[in-house]
Motif scaffolding. Structure first.
Motif, short mmCIF file in Angstrom:
data_model
loop_
_atom_site.label_atom_id
_atom_site.label_comp_id
_atom_site.label_asym_id
_atom_site.label_seq_id
_atom_site.Cartn_x
_atom_site.Cartn_y
_atom_site.Cartn_z
N GLU A 154 41.56 38.77 41.61
CA GLU A 154 41.29 38.03 42.83
C GLU A 154 40.24 36.98 42.53
O GLU A 154 39.25 37.27 41.84
CB GLU A 154 40.84 38.96 43.96
CG GLU A 154 40.78 38.27 45.31
CD GLU A 154 40.79 39.23 46.49
OE1 GLU A 154 40.53 40.43 46.30
OE2 GLU A 154 41.07 38.76 47.61
N LEU A 207 25.02 31.60 49.08
CA LEU A 207 26.41 31.27 48.86
C LEU A 207 27.25 31.60 50.09
O LEU A 207 27.05 32.62 50.73
CB LEU A 207 26.95 32.05 47.66
CG LEU A 207 26.40 31.67 46.29
CD1 LEU A 207 27.00 32.54 45.20
CD2 LEU A 207 26.66 30.21 45.98
N ASN A 251 39.21 46.76 40.17
CA ASN A 251 38.19 47.82 40.08
C ASN A 251 36.90 47.36 39.40
O ASN A 251 36.19 48.18 38.80
CB ASN A 251 38.75 49.05 39.36
CG ASN A 251 39.94 49.62 40.09
OD1 ASN A 251 39.90 49.78 41.30
ND2 ASN A 251 41.00 49.90 39.36
N GLN A 252 36.60 46.08 39.48
CA GLN A 252 35.37 45.57 38.90
C GLN A 252 34.61 44.72 39.90
O GLN A 252 35.16 44.34 40.94
CB GLN A 252 35.66 44.75 37.64
CG GLN A 252 36.27 45.55 36.50
CD GLN A 252 36.40 44.71 35.24
OE1 GLN A 252 35.65 43.76 35.02
NE2 GLN A 252 37.35 45.07 34.40
N GLY A 253 33.37 44.42 39.59
CA GLY A 253 32.60 43.47 40.38
C GLY A 253 33.04 42.04 40.07
O GLY A 253 33.94 41.80 39.28
N LEU A 254 32.38 41.10 40.72
CA LEU A 254 32.72 39.69 40.51
C LEU A 254 31.96 39.15 39.31
O LEU A 254 30.83 39.57 39.03
CB LEU A 254 32.33 38.87 41.73
CG LEU A 254 33.31 38.87 42.90
CD1 LEU A 254 33.28 40.20 43.63
CD2 LEU A 254 32.96 37.74 43.86
N PHE A 269 37.61 34.01 43.93
CA PHE A 269 36.82 33.61 45.08
C PHE A 269 36.14 32.27 44.83
O PHE A 269 35.49 32.08 43.80
CB PHE A 269 35.74 34.65 45.38
CG PHE A 269 36.27 35.97 45.88
CD1 PHE A 269 36.57 36.97 44.98
CD2 PHE A 269 36.47 36.18 47.23
CE1 PHE A 269 37.06 38.19 45.42
CE2 PHE A 269 36.96 37.40 47.68
CZ PHE A 269 37.26 38.39 46.77
N LEU A 290 31.17 35.20 37.25
CA LEU A 290 31.28 33.76 37.39
C LEU A 290 32.32 33.22 36.43
O LEU A 290 32.32 33.52 35.23
CB LEU A 290 29.93 33.12 37.09
CG LEU A 290 29.86 31.61 37.26
CD1 LEU A 290 30.02 31.23 38.73
CD2 LEU A 290 28.54 31.07 36.72
N GLN A 346 37.39 38.47 40.21
CA GLN A 346 37.20 39.92 40.33
C GLN A 346 38.45 40.61 39.77
O GLN A 346 39.52 40.59 40.38
CB GLN A 346 36.99 40.33 41.78
CG GLN A 346 36.69 41.81 41.95
CD GLN A 346 36.46 42.18 43.41
OE1 GLN A 346 37.06 41.61 44.31
NE2 GLN A 346 35.59 43.16 43.66
N TYR A 384 34.47 32.48 41.29
CA TYR A 384 34.23 33.80 40.72
C TYR A 384 35.57 34.52 40.60
O TYR A 384 36.49 34.28 41.39
CB TYR A 384 33.31 34.64 41.61
CG TYR A 384 31.84 34.31 41.49
CD1 TYR A 384 31.31 33.18 42.10
CD2 TYR A 384 30.98 35.14 40.76
CE1 TYR A 384 29.95 32.89 41.99
CE2 TYR A 384 29.63 34.86 40.65
CZ TYR A 384 29.12 33.73 41.27
OH TYR A 384 27.79 33.45 41.16
N TRP A 393 31.19 32.24 51.04
CA TRP A 393 32.35 32.66 50.27
C TRP A 393 33.66 32.40 50.99
O TRP A 393 33.76 32.53 52.21
CB TRP A 393 32.26 34.16 49.98
CG TRP A 393 31.09 34.53 49.14
CD1 TRP A 393 29.82 34.80 49.59
CD2 TRP A 393 31.06 34.67 47.72
NE1 TRP A 393 29.00 35.09 48.51
CE2 TRP A 393 29.74 35.02 47.37
CE3 TRP A 393 32.02 34.52 46.70
CZ2 TRP A 393 29.35 35.22 46.04
CZ3 TRP A 393 31.62 34.74 45.39
CH2 TRP A 393 30.32 35.08 45.08
N GLY A 394 34.68 32.04 50.22
CA GLY A 394 36.03 32.01 50.74
C GLY A 394 36.58 33.42 50.82
O GLY A 394 35.97 34.38 50.34
N ALA A 395 37.76 33.55 51.43
CA ALA A 395 38.36 34.87 51.67
C ALA A 395 39.02 35.46 50.42
O ALA A 395 39.39 36.63 50.42
CB ALA A 395 39.37 34.78 52.79
N GLY A 396 39.19 34.64 49.39
CA GLY A 396 39.78 35.13 48.15
C GLY A 396 41.26 34.82 48.05
O GLY A 396 41.97 34.73 49.06
N PHE A 420 31.42 26.96 43.18
CA PHE A 420 31.61 28.05 42.23
C PHE A 420 32.99 28.67 42.40
O PHE A 420 33.53 28.71 43.50
CB PHE A 420 30.57 29.16 42.46
CG PHE A 420 29.16 28.69 42.44
CD1 PHE A 420 28.58 28.11 43.56
CD2 PHE A 420 28.39 28.81 41.29
CE1 PHE A 420 27.27 27.66 43.54
CE2 PHE A 420 27.08 28.36 41.26
CZ PHE A 420 26.53 27.79 42.39
#
Lengths: 112, 113
Positions: free
Chosen positions: A88, A100, A41-44, A90, A46, A38, A36, A102-105, A34
């Motif tokens: 950003e 899941l 100032n928002q959520g993630l 991910f 897909l 971001q 994602y 996750w990578g560090a972004g 996946f």
């Protein structure tokens, strides 16, 4: 154990230039992959996903990613970026039935 | 559209206070998650829940607890907040037992002073 490596913490690129954000994973079994995004100032949300089938996956906003099993990679690409792509990104991996990882972004910085 | 809401966007608390972060989803999803997001570390799973009153520890549960009394609501509790819990907290939900595509709330930025 699974892990996800995003090779660049920041990627600066000029507007309208192409971009590639790199993601490598380690896993001994079949995985689901996946990306994602971001926005500030928002959520993630897909961007795209690979579950099976064609290794080239197309997502929203003109992004695509290619699953390469031999290189255990799932790099994200866009042929021409816009200032609105500043965000950003991910990468995440899941073995079937697991959570899941996750990578560090990677922060995509668009230069005008 | 799936909607995941979180009770606060920004929160400032003092060390030792009890802190409640609430998350509500409107899509009848079975699975809900709490993550914390820190620069350079990506998302780390604190707790998740796959059903009402059920919970599982994630990778970093220490210092946190959770509550899920109703299907749509998943609360994260910091029993005694500490400065190292200053972070962005993200709630997510997903339907089905294969929890792949997760839907996220906007996040709560918690500062503990």
């Amino acid at each position: 154990a699974q892990s996800v490596t995003q090779l660049d913490s920041q990627v600066p690129v000029f507007e309208e230039a192409p971009v590639e954000l790199r993601c490598n994973y380690s896993s001994s079994v079949s995985v689901y992959l996946f990306w994602y995004v971001q926005y500030p100032n928002q959520g993630l949300q897909l961007l795209l996903k690979y579950l099976s089938g064609s290794t080239l996956v197309k997502g929203i906003n003109g992004f695509e990613a290619e699953f390469n099993k031999s290189q255990t990679s799932f790099h994200l690409r866009k042929p021409s970026v816009h200032i609105s792509d500043t965000a950003e990104y991910f990468c995440a991996v899941s073995e079937p039935e697991y959570q899941l990882i996750w990578g560090a972004g990677t922060k995509l910085i668009i230069k005008p | 559209d799936v909607k995941v809401t979180q009770s606060s966007r920004y929160l400032v608390k003092r060390t030792g206070e009890k802190v409640f972060l609430e998350c509500v989803q409107d899509m009848d999803h079975e699975n809900m998650f709490w993550y914390r997001q820190d620069p350079g570390l990506g998302l780390r799973l604190i707790y998740f829940s796959y059903d009402v009153k059920m919970k599982e520890k994630g990778d970093i549960p220490e210092g946190y607890s959770v509550s899920r009394e109703k299907k749509e609501r998943f609360s994260l509790i910091l029993e005694s907040a500490s400065t190292n819990q200053t972070s962005m907290y993200l709630c997510a939900s997903t339907g089905g037992w294969r929890s792949y595509e997760q839907y996220f709330g906007p996040g709560t930025r918690l500062t503990v002073t």
